[in-house]
Design an enzyme around this catalytic site. Structure first.
Site, PDB file in Angstrom:
ATOM      1  N   ASP A  35       0.811  -1.225   0.000  1.00 42.65           N
ATOM      2  CA  ASP A  35       0.000   0.000   0.000  1.00 42.65           C
ATOM      3  C   ASP A  35       0.842   1.272   0.000  1.00 42.65           C
ATOM      4  O   ASP A  35       0.459   2.292   0.562  1.00 42.65           O
ATOM      5  CB  ASP A  35      -0.967   0.010   1.202  1.00 42.65           C
ATOM      6  CG  ASP A  35      -1.805  -1.255   1.233  1.00 42.65           C
ATOM      7  OD1 ASP A  35      -2.232  -1.681   0.150  1.00 42.65           O
ATOM      8  OD2 ASP A  35      -2.011  -1.809   2.326  1.00 42.65           O
ATOM      9  N   LYS A  66       1.825   1.958  -5.224  1.00 41.22           N
ATOM     10  CA  LYS A  66       2.360   1.380  -6.462  1.00 41.22           C
ATOM     11  C   LYS A  66       1.428   1.647  -7.639  1.00 41.22           C
ATOM     12  O   LYS A  66       1.868   1.897  -8.750  1.00 41.22           O
ATOM     13  CB  LYS A  66       2.555  -0.143  -6.293  1.00 41.22           C
ATOM     14  CG  LYS A  66       3.534  -0.503  -5.204  1.00 41.22           C
ATOM     15  CD  LYS A  66       3.601  -2.002  -4.980  1.00 41.22           C
ATOM     16  CE  LYS A  66       2.358  -2.594  -4.369  1.00 41.22           C
ATOM     17  NZ  LYS A  66       2.137  -2.240  -2.956  1.00 41.22           N
ATOM     18  N   GLY A 111      -4.614  -4.382  -3.591  1.00 40.97           N
ATOM     19  CA  GLY A 111      -5.609  -3.330  -3.756  1.00 40.97           C
ATOM     20  C   GLY A 111      -4.882  -2.057  -4.114  1.00 40.97           C
ATOM     21  O   GLY A 111      -4.095  -1.552  -3.323  1.00 40.97           O
ATOM     22  N   HIS A 112      -5.085  -1.596  -5.332  1.00 42.56           N
ATOM     23  CA  HIS A 112      -4.404  -0.378  -5.785  1.00 42.56           C
ATOM     24  C   HIS A 112      -5.447   0.681  -6.089  1.00 42.56           C
ATOM     25  O   HIS A 112      -6.323   0.455  -6.914  1.00 42.56           O
ATOM     26  CB  HIS A 112      -3.580  -0.647  -7.038  1.00 42.56           C
ATOM     27  CG  HIS A 112      -2.641  -1.800  -6.914  1.00 42.56           C
ATOM     28  ND1 HIS A 112      -1.679  -1.866  -5.936  1.00 42.56           N
ATOM     29  CD2 HIS A 112      -2.510  -2.925  -7.631  1.00 42.56           C
ATOM     30  CE1 HIS A 112      -1.002  -2.993  -6.073  1.00 42.56           C
ATOM     31  NE2 HIS A 112      -1.490  -3.662  -7.087  1.00 42.56           N
ATOM     32  N   GLN A 167       1.800  -6.454  -3.500  1.00 45.04           N
ATOM     33  CA  GLN A 167       2.378  -6.607  -2.162  1.00 45.04           C
ATOM     34  C   GLN A 167       3.723  -5.860  -2.076  1.00 45.04           C
ATOM     35  O   GLN A 167       3.868  -4.846  -2.737  1.00 45.04           O
ATOM     36  CB  GLN A 167       2.523  -8.094  -1.767  1.00 45.04           C
ATOM     37  CG  GLN A 167       1.186  -8.764  -1.537  1.00 45.04           C
ATOM     38  CD  GLN A 167       0.445  -9.085  -2.830  1.00 45.04           C
ATOM     39  OE1 GLN A 167       0.999  -9.688  -3.733  1.00 45.04           O
ATOM     40  NE2 GLN A 167      -0.802  -8.700  -2.921  1.00 45.04           N
ATOM     41  N   THR A 176      -8.584  -3.516  -0.079  1.00 44.51           N
ATOM     42  CA  THR A 176      -9.182  -4.829  -0.332  1.00 44.51           C
ATOM     43  C   THR A 176     -10.131  -5.242   0.784  1.00 44.51           C
ATOM     44  O   THR A 176     -11.239  -5.692   0.525  1.00 44.51           O
ATOM     45  CB  THR A 176      -8.064  -5.888  -0.510  1.00 44.51           C
ATOM     46  OG1 THR A 176      -7.273  -5.488  -1.628  1.00 44.51           O
ATOM     47  CG2 THR A 176      -8.624  -7.274  -0.776  1.00 44.51           C
TER      48      THR A 176
HETATM   49  P1  GDP Z   1      -0.694   0.183  -3.598  1.00 45.91           P
HETATM   50  O1  GDP Z   1      -1.325  -1.056  -3.066  1.00 45.91           O
HETATM   51  O2  GDP Z   1       0.769   0.238  -3.365  1.00 45.91           O
HETATM   52  O3  GDP Z   1      -1.066   0.486  -5.029  1.00 45.91           O
HETATM   53  O4  GDP Z   1      -1.311   1.388  -2.710  1.00 45.91           O
HETATM   54  P2  GDP Z   1      -2.844   1.598  -2.278  1.00 45.91           P
HETATM   55  O5  GDP Z   1      -3.578   2.110  -3.463  1.00 45.91           O
HETATM   56  O6  GDP Z   1      -3.362   0.407  -1.573  1.00 45.91           O
HETATM   57  O7  GDP Z   1      -2.676   2.707  -1.162  1.00 45.91           O
HETATM   58  C1  GDP Z   1      -2.093   3.940  -1.433  1.00 45.91           C
HETATM   59  C2  GDP Z   1      -3.124   5.052  -1.183  1.00 45.91           C
HETATM   60  O8  GDP Z   1      -2.465   6.300  -1.117  1.00 45.91           O
HETATM   61  C3  GDP Z   1      -4.150   5.208  -2.302  1.00 45.91           C
HETATM   62  O9  GDP Z   1      -5.377   5.547  -1.724  1.00 45.91           O
HETATM   63  C4  GDP Z   1      -3.615   6.351  -3.157  1.00 45.91           C
HETATM   64  O10 GDP Z   1      -4.633   7.088  -3.827  1.00 45.91           O
HETATM   65  C5  GDP Z   1      -2.961   7.190  -2.109  1.00 45.91           C
HETATM   66  N1  GDP Z   1      -1.769   7.960  -2.537  1.00 45.91           N
HETATM   67  C6  GDP Z   1      -0.790   7.600  -3.403  1.00 45.91           C
HETATM   68  N2  GDP Z   1       0.160   8.538  -3.443  1.00 45.91           N
HETATM   69  C7  GDP Z   1      -0.216   9.520  -2.580  1.00 45.91           C
HETATM   70  C8  GDP Z   1       0.375  10.753  -2.147  1.00 45.91           C
HETATM   71  O11 GDP Z   1       1.462  11.136  -2.558  1.00 45.91           O
HETATM   72  N3  GDP Z   1      -0.332  11.487  -1.220  1.00 45.91           N
HETATM   73  C9  GDP Z   1      -1.544  11.077  -0.725  1.00 45.91           C
HETATM   74  N4  GDP Z   1      -2.143  11.845   0.172  1.00 45.91           N
HETATM   75  N5  GDP Z   1      -2.105   9.922  -1.102  1.00 45.91           N
HETATM   76  C10 GDP Z   1      -1.450   9.155  -2.009  1.00 45.91           C
HETATM   77  P1  IMO Z   2      -0.932  -4.295  -2.207  1.00 44.49           P
HETATM   78  O1  IMO Z   2      -0.549  -4.816  -3.557  1.00 44.49           O
HETATM   79  C1  IMO Z   2      -0.916  -4.857   2.136  1.00 44.49           C
HETATM   80  C2  IMO Z   2      -1.005  -8.984   3.608  1.00 44.49           C
HETATM   81  C3  IMO Z   2      -2.263  -9.438   4.338  1.00 44.49           C
HETATM   82  C4  IMO Z   2      -1.652 -10.458   5.298  1.00 44.49           C
HETATM   83  C5  IMO Z   2      -0.561 -11.111   4.457  1.00 44.49           C
HETATM   84  C6  IMO Z   2      -0.965 -12.420   3.811  1.00 44.49           C
HETATM   85  O2  IMO Z   2      -2.204  -3.536  -2.174  1.00 44.49           O
HETATM   86  O3  IMO Z   2       0.218  -3.571  -1.552  1.00 44.49           O
HETATM   87  P2  IMO Z   2      -2.570 -13.045   1.780  1.00 44.49           P
HETATM   88  O4  IMO Z   2      -4.045 -12.824   1.591  1.00 44.49           O
HETATM   89  O5  IMO Z   2      -1.723 -12.431   0.715  1.00 44.49           O
HETATM   90  O6  IMO Z   2      -2.232 -14.484   2.013  1.00 44.49           O
HETATM   91  O7  IMO Z   2      -2.233 -12.283   3.164  1.00 44.49           O
HETATM   92  O8  IMO Z   2      -0.228 -10.159   3.448  1.00 44.49           O
HETATM   93  N1  IMO Z   2      -1.238  -8.424   2.257  1.00 44.49           N
HETATM   94  C7  IMO Z   2      -1.168  -7.113   1.962  1.00 44.49           C
HETATM   95  N2  IMO Z   2      -0.948  -6.046   2.752  1.00 44.49           N
HETATM   96  N3  IMO Z   2      -1.051  -4.686   0.795  1.00 44.49           N
HETATM   97  C8  IMO Z   2      -1.249  -5.751  -0.014  1.00 44.49           C
HETATM   98  O9  IMO Z   2      -1.261  -5.635  -1.358  1.00 44.49           O
HETATM   99  C9  IMO Z   2      -1.347  -7.033   0.564  1.00 44.49           C
HETATM  100  N4  IMO Z   2      -1.555  -8.274   0.067  1.00 44.49           N
HETATM  101  C10 IMO Z   2      -1.473  -9.110   1.114  1.00 44.49           C
HETATM  102  O10 IMO Z   2      -2.864  -8.372   5.015  1.00 44.49           O
HETATM  103  O11 IMO Z   2      -1.012  -9.803   6.378  1.00 44.49           O
HETATM  104 MG    MG Z   3      -2.803  -1.657  -1.752  1.00 38.35          MG
END
Ligand code: GDP
Ligand code: IMO
Ligand code: MG
Length: 428
Positions: free
Chosen positions: A13, A16, A40-41, A223, A299
């Protein structure tokens, strides 16, 4: 610059999806090489917000060919749900290619994920419950179902029979659940076969040919480094290779074709699920990061655990992945803090340790050694160049750069597509 990998440098998170979206206008292929719909992106484009799980975030950019490669595990129902939802919002999903060797998540994998977690009790990993671990376990055990099996009913039936033989014993005798029939699984999977057929191919060959033509391929990791099954905080990890090496095995593109590795780090740290997290905060500062950063899982909606930036983890990620450039996201979330602590090393049993300890017990006991940096109160979301950031924000970035093992080429100042300060061209 033909092959570029994006990976998470912390516990996921990091942003990416946003980083992929930022580069997608300049690439030809975007490849998901690991994980499944545990990811979850969130990508924000203007007023529109997209949450992607199984599909690579680059699918949002017109003209890019999205690929789900062999290292991914696919829940087919989720795949079609996501494709339909994006189509309904006007996104062209017709180019999607799926590896014939990718493994399939079935009903029994999801069930096993949930029941094994329940049985682990307080040793629970806190998985996303999407069947990820059991599907990779079947792959390694050589009893998995692959996409190509859906096109040969005989083979599919044999394989499902083989897999359920063991699993039904487990489900019924150990977990007290009902047995799953071969027919229900086979019928379900076959119901998707014709729709899938045009999408499924030898994606390793296609990516090789694209690189030979000089096209640009972006590998989008799911991840993150600390969740990698080999290099993360085992057993509190996911079940795939989420480090840059996984881009090669997970796609069939050779490692020496990869030119650049972009690590995504947050300006602080978060984690979902169980496991060690040295800089975790349990006080008002943690609440501040969660509320300001909106740190709730894309997610599962779970509140994310929050803590300060951990430089040894960034150095570790730089080393394990060969990070050439870091993008630091969410600097804006720190606005308003008087001082910002950064973990520069740990203390383990009274001894200073500068690297992430290899011993899991040591990592569990590691106490952060903090250095404090002065904060800033100015709104930074409209900054588009490094000079436009307040001095204290620039100093924070520069200090972190000096201790994180790679240059910081981009700084996120908001969730929007253009809310970023670019210091060095990520593809140049
Ligand atoms: P990922 O799993 O690595 O793709 O990241 P996620 O989407 O799960 O979580 C990142 C969150 O931060 C998302 O809600 C993005 O919209 C938000 N985000 C990304 N870059 C920035 C930033 O520079 N500032 C802020 N405030 N939010 C950001
Ligand atoms: P993104 O791509 C954050 C964590 C779960 C749990 C462990 C194992 O959005 O960064 P799983 O269901 O994969 O067997 O769970 O990994 N986990 C994540 N945490 N971001 C993710 O993906 C994750 N995908 C799995 O919370 O601790
Ligand atoms: Mg994520």
């Amino acid at each position: 610059m033909p092959a570029v990998v994006i990976i998470g440098a912390q516990w996921g998170d990091e942003g990416k999806g946003k980083a992929t979206d930022l580069l997608a206008g300049r690439i030809d292929y975007v490849v998901k090489f690991n994980g499944g719909n545990n990811a979850g992106h969130t990508v924000v484009i203007g007023d529109e917000k997209y949450a992607l799980h199984l599909l690579p975030s680059g699918i949002l950019t017109p003209g890019v060919t999205p690929v789900i490669a062999n290292g991914v595990v696919i829940d087919i129902e989720v795949l079609f749900d996501e494709l339909e939802a994006l189509s309904a919002r006007g996104v062209d999903v017709s180019r999607l290619k799926i590896s014939a060797n990718a493994h399939v998540i079935t009903h029994y994998h999801r069930t096993l994920d949930k029941v094994t977690e329940r049985f682990l009790g307080k040793r629970q990993i806190g998985t996303t419950g999407r069947g990820i671990g059991p599907t990779y376990a079947d792959k390694i055990n050589r009893v998995g179902i692959r996409m190509q099996d859906l096109f040969d009913e005989n083979i599919l039936r044999q394989k499902v029979e083989g897999a359920l033989d063991q699993k039904n014993h487990l489900l019924v005798k150990v977990y007290n659940r009902r047995a799953i029939t071969v027919d229900e699984i086979v019928d379900d999977l076959l119901s998707y076969a014709e729709r899938l057929r045009p999408m499924v191919s030898d994606t390793a060959l296609e990516l090789h040919q694209a690189l030979e033509r000089g096209e640009t391929v972006l590998f989008e990791g799911g991840q993150a480094t600390m969740l990698d099954v080999d290099h993360g905080t085992y057993p509190f990890v996911t079940s795939s290779s989420s480090t840059s090496g996984g881009a090669a095995t997970g796609s069939g593109v050779a490692p020496n074709r990869i030119d650049r590795v972009i690590g995504i780090v947050k300006a602080y740290t978060t984690r979902v699920g169980a496991g060690p997290f040295p800089t975790e905060l349990f006080d008002a500062s943690g609440e501040f990061l969660r509320a300001n950063g909106f740190e709730f899982g894309t997610t599962t909606g779970r509140p994310r655990r929050c803590g300060w930036y951990d430089a040894p983890i960034a150095r570790y990620s730089a080393r394990i992945n060969g990070v050439t450039d870091y993008v630091m996201t969410k600097l804006d979330v720190l606005t308003g803090l008087e001082t910002i602590p950064v973990c520069v090393a740990y203390e383990v049993d009274g001894v200073r340790v500068d690297e992430v300890p290899v011993s899991q017990s040591d990592f569990h006991h590691a106490v952060p050694i903090y250095e404090e940096f002065p904060g800033w109160s100015e709104d930074i979301t409209s900054a588009r160049s490094f000079d436009e950031l307040p001095k204290n924000a620039r100093d924070y970035v520069l200090a972190i750069e000096s201790m994180s093992g790679a240059r910081i080429s981009g700084v996120g100042v908001g969730p929007g597509r253009d809310e970023i300060v670019v210091r060095h061209d990520l593809l140049g």
